[in-house]
Design an enzyme around this catalytic site. Sequence first.
Site: not given
Ligand code: EPU
Length: 318
Positions: A191, A240, A310
Amino acid sequence: MSVTGQSSWPNPMGGAHWADLEQICPERVSYGVPMSRLTTLRIGGSADVLVRPTTAEEVARVIRWVRQRQVPLFVMGRGSNLLVGDGGIRGVVLQLAPPMDRWKAGVEGTTIYLWAQAGLPLRRLMREGLRRGWGGMEFLVGIPGYLGGAVAMNAGTPQEGIGQLVKTILWVDPDGELVTKERKALEFSYRKLELPHGCVIVEAHLRLFEKDAWEIRESLRERMRRRRQNQPCETSSAGSIFKNPPGDSAGRIIDEMGLKGLTVGGAQISKRHANFIVNLGGATARDVLALIHEVRRRVAQGAGTDLELELQIVGEAS
Ligand code: EPU
């Protein structure tokens, strides 16, 4: 025409000196523009002046103009990762958006070289890619931003970022000079792009590859399905709020603290994904900031983690 002096600042409405900007970007200068209209969170007071150039040269001229007059400048794209204060933004907001969205592509063997202006919506890029069989950028699907902002923050997933596709970028430096940077001179990380202070990305050259359109379609469908399932896609948000701490997920941690559904005024920690704040309607920047503060406090206390934002926060509180 020159600036009428600092005494007219910060009351730009009707100030004759703004006519300079109207000469640089004819019919693309607006005054007192509510930022709630320009951000996906739908929050924010008014920008004094909004300028929407259409070429790199116009951007360079605007930057020279604000610098010479020491007018504050804020540069934005889609406004999809942005919280603007309820008091709005003083000075000039420069938005790189359509129609600064021209692109052209060339093919060399199975490599596709794509040149595009910073205001190109990623959504349009994805559509063209699907239609023409350009592979390699499927991970960008569903990101609401424009190209320049996406490159500036290396948008993508935790595993992949648009930086990996970049061949060169063209930026305007704070002196208003156009500078081309080759990939090897650029440092992308999670990022983040190490962009010298005050530089504005105006064009990017991406390297993609030929891929079967059916395969692209399947990959996009699957990624969008997961996104819709896990993220509050139909409610106003800014994506995010926090970066993921190394090896973990901000959403997981906030969820574990039991903060889903926590509400301040019209702002709420999404019940679908704990790293999203949604605007339930009528939320103010103050509501969102209070929510961010509370989440950080409880996560620091309960999990011992300092969450890094972020979301970009700009403008005046009131
Ligand atoms: N999780 C939870 N509870 C929640 C949300 C997530 O337990 O409320 C757990 C999920 O079950 C999973 C883990 O956390 O095991 C990761 O969650 P997720 O797959 O949703 O990915 P993320 O790391 O929260 C990142 C990016 C997103 C991107 C997604 C999918 C960041 C900060 N965020 O989210 O990017 O869409 O992966 O690739 O890196 C953004 O940057 O604005 C954004 C939406």
